[in-house]
Design a protein around this motif. Structure first.
Motif, PDB file in Angstrom:
ATOM      1  N   LEU B 146       0.827  -1.206   0.000  1.00  0.00           N
ATOM      2  CA  LEU B 146       0.000   0.000   0.000  1.00  0.00           C
ATOM      3  C   LEU B 146       0.864   1.260   0.000  1.00  0.00           C
ATOM      4  O   LEU B 146       0.535   2.248  -0.668  1.00  0.00           O
ATOM      5  N   SER B 147       1.971   1.177   0.719  1.00  0.00           N
ATOM      6  CA  SER B 147       2.813   2.381   0.826  1.00  0.00           C
ATOM      7  C   SER B 147       3.501   2.702  -0.497  1.00  0.00           C
ATOM      8  O   SER B 147       4.055   3.789  -0.676  1.00  0.00           O
ATOM      9  N   ALA B 148       3.451   1.762  -1.445  1.00  0.00           N
ATOM     10  CA  ALA B 148       3.985   2.057  -2.774  1.00  0.00           C
ATOM     11  C   ALA B 148       3.129   3.108  -3.465  1.00  0.00           C
ATOM     12  O   ALA B 148       3.600   3.846  -4.328  1.00  0.00           O
ATOM     13  N   ASN B 149       1.866   3.189  -3.091  1.00  0.00           N
ATOM     14  CA  ASN B 149       0.957   4.133  -3.736  1.00  0.00           C
ATOM     15  C   ASN B 149       0.325   5.143  -2.786  1.00  0.00           C
ATOM     16  O   ASN B 149      -0.557   5.900  -3.173  1.00  0.00           O
ATOM     17  N   LEU B 150       0.728   5.101  -1.522  1.00  0.00           N
ATOM     18  CA  LEU B 150       0.207   6.053  -0.540  1.00  0.00           C
ATOM     19  C   LEU B 150       1.384   6.595   0.251  1.00  0.00           C
ATOM     20  O   LEU B 150       2.355   5.875   0.487  1.00  0.00           O
ATOM     21  N   VAL B 151       1.292   7.866   0.677  1.00  0.00           N
ATOM     22  CA  VAL B 151       2.376   8.405   1.498  1.00  0.00           C
ATOM     23  C   VAL B 151       1.898   8.488   2.941  1.00  0.00           C
ATOM     24  O   VAL B 151       0.974   9.246   3.256  1.00  0.00           O
ATOM     25  N   PHE B 152       2.488   7.674   3.811  1.00  0.00           N
ATOM     26  CA  PHE B 152       2.054   7.627   5.202  1.00  0.00           C
ATOM     27  C   PHE B 152       2.746   8.703   6.031  1.00  0.00           C
ATOM     28  O   PHE B 152       3.888   9.085   5.767  1.00  0.00           O
ATOM     29  N   ASP B 153       2.054   9.160   7.046  1.00  0.00           N
ATOM     30  CA  ASP B 153       2.546  10.203   7.946  1.00  0.00           C
ATOM     31  C   ASP B 153       3.529   9.576   8.932  1.00  0.00           C
ATOM     32  O   ASP B 153       3.121   8.878   9.861  1.00  0.00           O
ATOM     33  N   TYR B 154       4.800   9.816   8.714  1.00  0.00           N
ATOM     34  CA  TYR B 154       5.831   9.144   9.506  1.00  0.00           C
ATOM     35  C   TYR B 154       6.819  10.174  10.026  1.00  0.00           C
ATOM     36  O   TYR B 154       7.322  11.000   9.270  1.00  0.00           O
ATOM     37  N   ASP B 155       7.113  10.130  11.313  1.00  0.00           N
ATOM     38  CA  ASP B 155       8.034  11.086  11.929  1.00  0.00           C
ATOM     39  C   ASP B 155       9.296  10.349  12.334  1.00  0.00           C
ATOM     40  O   ASP B 155       9.223   9.269  12.931  1.00  0.00           O
ATOM     41  N   GLU B 156      10.456  10.942  11.979  1.00  0.00           N
ATOM     42  CA  GLU B 156      11.731  10.259  12.254  1.00  0.00           C
ATOM     43  C   GLU B 156      11.862   9.916  13.733  1.00  0.00           C
ATOM     44  O   GLU B 156      12.382   8.870  14.098  1.00  0.00           O
ATOM     45  N   GLU B 157      11.380  10.838  14.582  1.00  0.00           N
ATOM     46  CA  GLU B 157      11.545  10.622  16.022  1.00  0.00           C
ATOM     47  C   GLU B 157      10.453   9.728  16.602  1.00  0.00           C
ATOM     48  O   GLU B 157      10.719   8.771  17.332  1.00  0.00           O
ATOM     49  N   PHE B 158       9.180  10.009  16.249  1.00  0.00           N
ATOM     50  CA  PHE B 158       8.052   9.308  16.883  1.00  0.00           C
ATOM     51  C   PHE B 158       7.571   8.052  16.136  1.00  0.00           C
ATOM     52  O   PHE B 158       6.868   7.229  16.697  1.00  0.00           O
ATOM     53  N   GLY B 159       7.931   7.989  14.853  1.00  0.00           N
ATOM     54  CA  GLY B 159       7.410   6.873  14.066  1.00  0.00           C
ATOM     55  C   GLY B 159       6.104   7.250  13.405  1.00  0.00           C
ATOM     56  O   GLY B 159       5.882   8.430  13.083  1.00  0.00           O
ATOM     57  N   TYR B 160       5.213   6.248  13.206  1.00  0.00           N
ATOM     58  CA  TYR B 160       3.930   6.537  12.561  1.00  0.00           C
ATOM     59  C   TYR B 160       3.085   7.392  13.479  1.00  0.00           C
ATOM     60  O   TYR B 160       2.967   7.122  14.676  1.00  0.00           O
TER      61      TYR B 160
END
Lengths: 363, 363
Positions: B146-160
């Motif tokens: 799914l992430s190949a076609n969607l951009v998930f909200d991900y933070d370097e420090e906190f994660g998803y």
């Protein structure tokens, strides 16, 4: 003693007689005493022994009674007595105190004679279903044959004289053992018992006076023996029994009409538990068998024959179980053996062998 | 909707996975949100619809997810939703309020995606028995595709990033559905739950947070998602589950040692009632199935397969029953249909056809 009987139902429990769906059995008992001879409660051992001897020899000379067996005190242990009480052959107190008692037991148990119970002779006939007349014929025939060789104490005015005044007159007690689960479920049983008692009939539990209403089984019998002819008593009992059967049948109709699902559920659960439980108390098994018996009567359930249910009512009693197992057992152990026996018998019936001895230990 | 599923068990209830005697299923859920897009609780219908559209098109382009079906609000009635809740596919509140929700359901139900539940995506994988790792693989593979076609909200420090702070980080919730009847019978369950909760695991009933401990079924899951790697959570859950299995197994041993007759009686009675009862409430059937399940686990009873018991746990739920009967029913009617279904399925299994549809109306 009685090992051969312990896994066999008595003939009166065959479920084959008229109205056997509701009436388990009919019984007629005649009280007789020997002329010029103290009643047993007042007699000493010597006299009681003499009476036993005289009655025994009269029995041996009778045609009807010659195929059975005669037992005296020493022949029977405590368990044997309990066993015979469960089979409705003797009264609970009989043969317990002192020497000088005897018991004749006919081959199929439809005829028996207690010697020196409360009276010198108590001649008893038991038949399957509602057959008070047939039971009376049997008892009367035995009475006639015995009186050919014994002289009974008979008063022109009072009739047969007996130890207890309630038996004076005909000396006849007639009773039926009747199964009334629907009247219990619809809570009409007390009102029915009231009506029956008011018109002069006695109502007792499965094992006679003072016993609990286990398995929704009741005994109806005449209260008095004086001033009513045998025919009046027999016809009256048959009439009141038919009336109670009608009450029970209409209660069953009401149950099917108003609570079909619940009553079917109750019946099928009882059947399921009997088939699979590993522990069954004596009280529970009576209630489960009662529900299955109701199911057979209502046509809800057809898996097992009525005779098997009657048989289990008897075989699941404590002394029968211990005879079956061949040893004395604590109640807890009996509960496991009782469940095992019920399972084994039902499995046997389901696989087509309802009438065998059923003493397989696996289910 | 779902008529074809209503008499079919979900794959995760097959009873075929590792430790399936005690662990019914393992589940992994990943929470994901789209970048620069309000969380569903804060989003308006238009935005939610847009999200559904994007996720749906990503699902359609995925290889793993292309064999399933996608549903939107209008596709599902109240009964359909209840049905999916019973199958553990959706949460009870999902799709109830407002438009703009979607659901992907994989062919064998081992993978599903809720769109616009609390988060934009809840990717869920369910497997039979104790197979948290396999469930995680499935969910991760879906996530990757799914992430190949969607951009998930991900933070370097906190994660998803997620709508609720308890899901921030890995967005992972891993859980097992575990059957603990012996711990309940020996009254050790509370102490076991205490120990498990103390080391950081959540314990819930069959249908998640706040639900009753029906049928002695519990869910163990991780409480937190932040600061622990996915691997730590998965290994930790597997470890604590194996510990609880050991507790349950030793409670079973104690039961067999100290109360063999009573426990066997309980098991066989439950089996007898399931086979023959005409009325079964939802609560009773869970407890009966629990006892039979225990019997299978202890080797007391071998008559029916574990998969059938799992299946009945599901099929006897209200929405499943109504789907099965093809109509809405009052609870009283459901109790009769539930008993009928249980009987029919068990009869079928006994006559050698455990895996058929079991929609025979006779038993």
């Amino acid at each position: 003693m009685f090992e051969e009987l312990s896994s066999k139902p008595a003939a009166w429990l065959s479920g084959a007689g008229p109205q056997a769906g509701i009436v388990l059995s009919s019984r007629v008992r005649l009280a007789r005493n020997l002329l010029r001879c103290k009643f047993p409660p007042a007699a000493d051992v010597e006299l009681r022994r003499k009476v036993v001897g005289e009655v025994r020899s009269a029995i041996e000379r009778s045609i009807l009674l010659k195929s059975g067996k005669f037992f005296q005190n020493g022949d029977l242990g405590g368990m044997d007595r309990d066993f015979l009480v469960e089979r409705h052959v003797i009264s609970p107190e009989f043969m317990k105190a002192g020497e000088g008692h005897g018991l004749y037991l006919g081959e199929d148990e439809s005829l028996s004679v207690m010697v020196n119970e409360e009276d010198h002779l108590r001649i008893q006939a038991l038949t399957s279903g509602l057959e008070v007349g047939r039971a009376h014929e049997l008892a009367t025939q035995a009475d006639a044959e015995l009186s050919a060789n014994l002289v009974f104490d008979y008063d022109e005015e009072f009739g047969y004289l007996t130890a207890c005044p309630t038996n004076v007159g005909t000396g006849l007690r007639a009773s039926v053992l009747i199964h009334l689960p629907a009247l219990v479920l619809t809570r009409e049983i007390d009102s029915v018992i009231n009506r029956v008692t008011k018109v002069g009939w006695a109502v007792r539990g499965f094992y006679g006076e003072g016993t609990d209403v286990l398995g929704n089984l009741l005994q109806l019998s005449n209260q008095t023996t004086l001033g009513r002819s045998e025919q009046e008593v027999l016809e009256g009992l048959e009439k009141v029994t038919r009336q109670v059967i009608e009450y029970e049948e209409s209660a069953r109709y009401v149950l099917l009409r108003d609570a079909k699902e619940q009553i079917e559920d109750k019946i099928w659960r009882a059947y399921g538990i009997l088939r699979f439980a590993r522990v069954l108390t004596s009280g529970e098994v009576m209630n489960l068998l009662s529900a299955v018996r109701l199911g057979l009567g209502m046509g809800v359930l057809k898996e097992i024959p009525l005779g098997l249910v009657n048989e289990l009512l008897l075989l699941c009693q404590p002394a029968h179980l211990q005879k079956f197992a061949g040893r004395e057992m604590e109640p807890g152990e009996r509960d496991a053996v009782r469940a095992e026996l019920a399972r084994a018998r039902i499995e046997k019936a389901l696989s087509g062998g309802a009438n065998g001895p059923g003493n397989s230990k696996t289910a």
